[in-house]
Design an enzyme around this catalytic site. Structure first.
Site, PDB file in Angstrom:
ATOM      1  N   ASN A 165      22.831  48.564  48.886  1.00  0.00           N
ATOM      2  CA  ASN A 165      24.062  48.007  49.424  1.00  0.00           C
ATOM      3  C   ASN A 165      24.184  48.172  50.942  1.00  0.00           C
ATOM      4  OD1 ASN A 165      26.116  46.900  47.236  1.00  0.00           O
ATOM      5  ND2 ASN A 165      24.707  48.368  46.316  1.00  0.00           N
TER       6      ASN A 165
ATOM      7  N   HIS B 289      11.625  67.266  60.371  1.00  0.00           N
ATOM      8  CA  HIS B 289      11.029  67.784  61.607  1.00  0.00           C
ATOM      9  C   HIS B 289      10.693  69.264  61.463  1.00  0.00           C
ATOM     10  CE1 HIS B 289      11.574  64.307  64.186  1.00  0.00           C
ATOM     11  NE2 HIS B 289      12.729  64.116  63.585  1.00  0.00           N
TER      12      HIS B 289
ATOM     13  N   SER C  26      29.439  60.102  45.634  1.00  0.00           N
ATOM     14  CA  SER C  26      29.623  59.694  47.023  1.00  0.00           C
ATOM     15  C   SER C  26      29.676  60.897  47.953  1.00  0.00           C
ATOM     16  CB  SER C  26      30.925  58.902  47.173  1.00  0.00           C
ATOM     17  OG  SER C  26      30.812  57.677  46.507  1.00  0.00           O
TER      18      SER C  26
ATOM     19  N   THR D 215      19.248  68.023  48.402  1.00  0.00           N
ATOM     20  CA  THR D 215      18.162  68.775  49.031  1.00  0.00           C
ATOM     21  C   THR D 215      17.188  69.353  48.008  1.00  0.00           C
ATOM     22  OG1 THR D 215      19.466  70.809  49.010  1.00  0.00           O
ATOM     23  CG2 THR D 215      19.630  69.413  50.989  1.00  0.00           C
ATOM     24  N   LYS D 216      17.544  69.257  46.724  1.00  0.00           N
ATOM     25  CA  LYS D 216      16.713  69.808  45.645  1.00  0.00           C
ATOM     26  C   LYS D 216      16.559  68.770  44.546  1.00  0.00           C
ATOM     27  CE  LYS D 216      18.157  74.526  46.522  1.00  0.00           C
ATOM     28  NZ  LYS D 216      18.879  75.680  46.060  1.00  0.00           N
TER      29      LYS D 216
END
Length: 174
Positions: A71, A101, A148, A153-154
């Site tokens: 979307n 990074h 939302s 991160t896992k």
């Protein structure tokens, strides 16, 4: 419903030889598909890219399955490879980043320390809500829902509903 490419719209395909679109892919205005830094983009049948979607490979591969919806104003990078299964819904303003990074050396600027690239795998029948961030090294299993604004991160298990920053299990769909 038969999907047809939209006519008289403005979208950008950089280095087209590395971009493979099924005939029934539907792209709206101002979509950018960029492989200028290498890599490739492959998009399956009946997938739709809405207004302002950006796909940039940065040397990796972005592969999107069939019957998906990306979307408006979502950004999907391919640095460490991004694989999206079938029947996946990605709401607007979502960012998917399969790279990170390096920053360990305090004497060297961060932008000179390189990147880690593990990749991201999103399995079939996943719904990612608006404004989500999916970070490098994550696998999202089939049937999962990312609420939302969540930052993932896992790894996410099958049928899990993830909420918050960082993302945590709210419950499992059954």
């Amino acid at each position: 419903m038969v999907f047809q490419p939209l006519k008289r719209i403005k979208y950008f395909l950089f280095k087209r030889k590395n971009i493979f679109l099924s005939e029934s892919v539907k792209m709206h205005a101002n979509v950018i598909l960029d492989t200028s830094y290498g890599g490739s983009i492959e998009i399956g049948k009946k997938t739709e890219l809405l207004y302002g979607v950006i796909l940039m490979t940065y040397g990796g591969k972005i592969k999107i399955g069939t019957n998906c919806s990306i979307n408006p104003y979502s950004i999907l990078y391919g640095h460490g490879n991004l694989t999206i299964g079938n029947n996946v819904l990605i709401a607007g303003h979502t960012m998917i980043i399969p790279a990170n990074h390096n920053f360990k050396d305090l004497e060297t600027p961060i932008n000179s320390q390189g990147e880690t690239r593990k990749g991201i795998f999103i399995k079939d029948n996943v719904w990612i809500g608006s404004g989500c961030k999916i970070l490098d090294g994550v696998t999202i299993e089939s049937g999962a829902i990312i609420a939302s604004g969540a930052v993932v991160t896992k790894n996410v298990g099958k049928n899990e509903i993830i909420v918050g920053v960082p993302g945590k299990i709210l419950r499992i769909r059954n």
